[in-house]
Scaffold this active site. Sequence first.
Site, PDB file in Angstrom:
ATOM      1  N   ASP A  83       0.796  -1.231   0.000  1.00  0.00           N
ATOM      2  CA  ASP A  83       0.000   0.000   0.000  1.00  0.00           C
ATOM      3  C   ASP A  83       0.831   1.284   0.000  1.00  0.00           C
ATOM      4  O   ASP A  83       0.591   2.191   0.819  1.00  0.00           O
ATOM      5  CB  ASP A  83      -0.947   0.007   1.213  1.00  0.00           C
ATOM      6  CG  ASP A  83      -1.933  -1.159   1.203  1.00  0.00           C
ATOM      7  OD1 ASP A  83      -1.948  -1.910   0.211  1.00  0.00           O
ATOM      8  OD2 ASP A  83      -2.658  -1.321   2.192  1.00  0.00           O
TER       9      ASP A  83
ATOM     10  N   ASP B 283      -4.598  -0.712  -1.761  1.00  0.00           N
ATOM     11  CA  ASP B 283      -5.912  -0.527  -1.155  1.00  0.00           C
ATOM     12  C   ASP B 283      -6.820   0.084  -2.213  1.00  0.00           C
ATOM     13  O   ASP B 283      -6.449   1.087  -2.856  1.00  0.00           O
ATOM     14  CB  ASP B 283      -5.774   0.416   0.046  1.00  0.00           C
ATOM     15  CG  ASP B 283      -6.319  -0.177   1.327  1.00  0.00           C
ATOM     16  OD1 ASP B 283      -6.459  -1.405   1.411  1.00  0.00           O
ATOM     17  OD2 ASP B 283      -6.585   0.602   2.263  1.00  0.00           O
TER      18      ASP B 283
ATOM     19  N   HIS C  66     -10.792   0.806  -2.346  1.00  0.00           N
ATOM     20  CA  HIS C  66     -12.106   0.718  -1.717  1.00  0.00           C
ATOM     21  C   HIS C  66     -13.204   1.364  -2.559  1.00  0.00           C
ATOM     22  O   HIS C  66     -12.996   2.434  -3.153  1.00  0.00           O
ATOM     23  CB  HIS C  66     -12.097   1.447  -0.374  1.00  0.00           C
ATOM     24  CG  HIS C  66     -11.178   0.848   0.648  1.00  0.00           C
ATOM     25  ND1 HIS C  66     -11.220  -0.475   1.007  1.00  0.00           N
ATOM     26  CD2 HIS C  66     -10.204   1.420   1.419  1.00  0.00           C
ATOM     27  CE1 HIS C  66     -10.320  -0.696   1.938  1.00  0.00           C
ATOM     28  NE2 HIS C  66      -9.679   0.429   2.202  1.00  0.00           N
TER      29      HIS C  66
ATOM     30  N   HIS D 230     -17.464   2.160   1.377  1.00  0.00           N
ATOM     31  CA  HIS D 230     -16.906   1.010   2.087  1.00  0.00           C
ATOM     32  C   HIS D 230     -17.312   1.016   3.564  1.00  0.00           C
ATOM     33  O   HIS D 230     -17.361   2.073   4.217  1.00  0.00           O
ATOM     34  CB  HIS D 230     -15.378   1.002   1.973  1.00  0.00           C
ATOM     35  CG  HIS D 230     -14.770  -0.308   2.339  1.00  0.00           C
ATOM     36  ND1 HIS D 230     -14.207  -0.564   3.552  1.00  0.00           N
ATOM     37  CD2 HIS D 230     -14.677  -1.468   1.636  1.00  0.00           C
ATOM     38  CE1 HIS D 230     -13.781  -1.806   3.594  1.00  0.00           C
ATOM     39  NE2 HIS D 230     -14.048  -2.378   2.438  1.00  0.00           N
TER      40      HIS D 230
ATOM     41  N   HIS E  76     -10.671   6.756   2.339  1.00  0.00           N
ATOM     42  CA  HIS E  76      -9.312   6.735   1.788  1.00  0.00           C
ATOM     43  C   HIS E  76      -9.216   5.688   0.691  1.00  0.00           C
ATOM     44  O   HIS E  76      -9.981   4.732   0.647  1.00  0.00           O
ATOM     45  CB  HIS E  76      -8.276   6.439   2.886  1.00  0.00           C
ATOM     46  CG  HIS E  76      -8.391   5.051   3.451  1.00  0.00           C
ATOM     47  ND1 HIS E  76      -9.344   4.709   4.397  1.00  0.00           N
ATOM     48  CD2 HIS E  76      -7.692   3.908   3.195  1.00  0.00           C
ATOM     49  CE1 HIS E  76      -9.222   3.424   4.703  1.00  0.00           C
ATOM     50  NE2 HIS E  76      -8.235   2.914   3.982  1.00  0.00           N
TER      51      HIS E  76
ATOM     52  N   LYS F 139      -6.840  -4.818  -2.936  1.00  0.00           N
ATOM     53  CA  LYS F 139      -7.540  -5.390  -1.784  1.00  0.00           C
ATOM     54  C   LYS F 139      -8.511  -4.363  -1.204  1.00  0.00           C
ATOM     55  O   LYS F 139      -8.425  -3.178  -1.496  1.00  0.00           O
ATOM     56  CB  LYS F 139      -6.549  -5.860  -0.721  1.00  0.00           C
ATOM     57  CG  LYS F 139      -5.640  -4.796  -0.156  1.00  0.00           C
ATOM     58  CD  LYS F 139      -4.566  -5.414   0.733  1.00  0.00           C
ATOM     59  CE  LYS F 139      -3.693  -4.366   1.410  1.00  0.00           C
ATOM     60  NZ  LYS F 139      -4.386  -3.524   2.384  1.00  0.00           N
TER      61      LYS F 139
ATOM     62  N   CYS G 165      -1.599  -2.935   7.906  1.00  0.00           N
ATOM     63  CA  CYS G 165      -1.535  -3.786   6.718  1.00  0.00           C
ATOM     64  C   CYS G 165      -0.208  -4.535   6.581  1.00  0.00           C
ATOM     65  O   CYS G 165      -0.192  -5.694   6.153  1.00  0.00           O
ATOM     66  CB  CYS G 165      -1.826  -2.952   5.477  1.00  0.00           C
ATOM     67  SG  CYS G 165      -3.505  -2.279   5.483  1.00  0.00           S
TER      68      CYS G 165
END
Length: 208
Positions: free
Chosen positions: A14, A54, A56, A60, A89, A114, A163
């Site tokens: 990330d 990341d 989203h 989310h 984010h 992810k 993470c």
Amino acid sequence: MTALPADVALLVIDLQPDFMPGGALACEDGDALVSPIADLLAERRYRTVVATQDWHPADHASFASQHPGKLPFETILLHAQPQTLWPNHCVQGSQGAVLHPGVDWTVANLILRKGTRREVDSYSAFRENHGPDGTRPATGLAGWLHERGIREVHVCGLARDYCVLWSAQDAMKAGFRVKFHWELTRPVTEANDGMVREALAKAKIAVI
């Protein structure tokens, strides 16, 4: 510099603008990782490199904005598990969600997105967080690495206390030897560093 054995892979977790100063969920000095990680990849010491991203949806379930009356960094129960609520984010397609352009990502063998499912958070590169059925679904990364003959995984990136830590722990559970590039990580909060070191020692994850 000498290349590492072919069965060693690097996971860059990330490395995205939203986790850096000025971003929606900034880690202090998160941007200080861009140059050294870019240099590490440019050395081509790792024959297998995986970058996670990341990614989203805008609604989310981990976002505080989706829970009326709740603020970022409060904790709720989500699917019967503690869930930290985050500022919005790494929203899909946003500038904060891109892999940092200061790194040459063409050296990556795989880019794994992810956190793409609205109802489930996903800290780890290997498994999502607990979902509605109480399980942590696999991302498929462990199988991909095993089929490439990878036996050892080195981790770096953001954030150290979420993470990157979860990815390291799940890599161990998936049967890999794991090493943690401490200086190539930054936390959401330095107050968690003691917890992270204890967790790494408990899991017998080497710090490099």
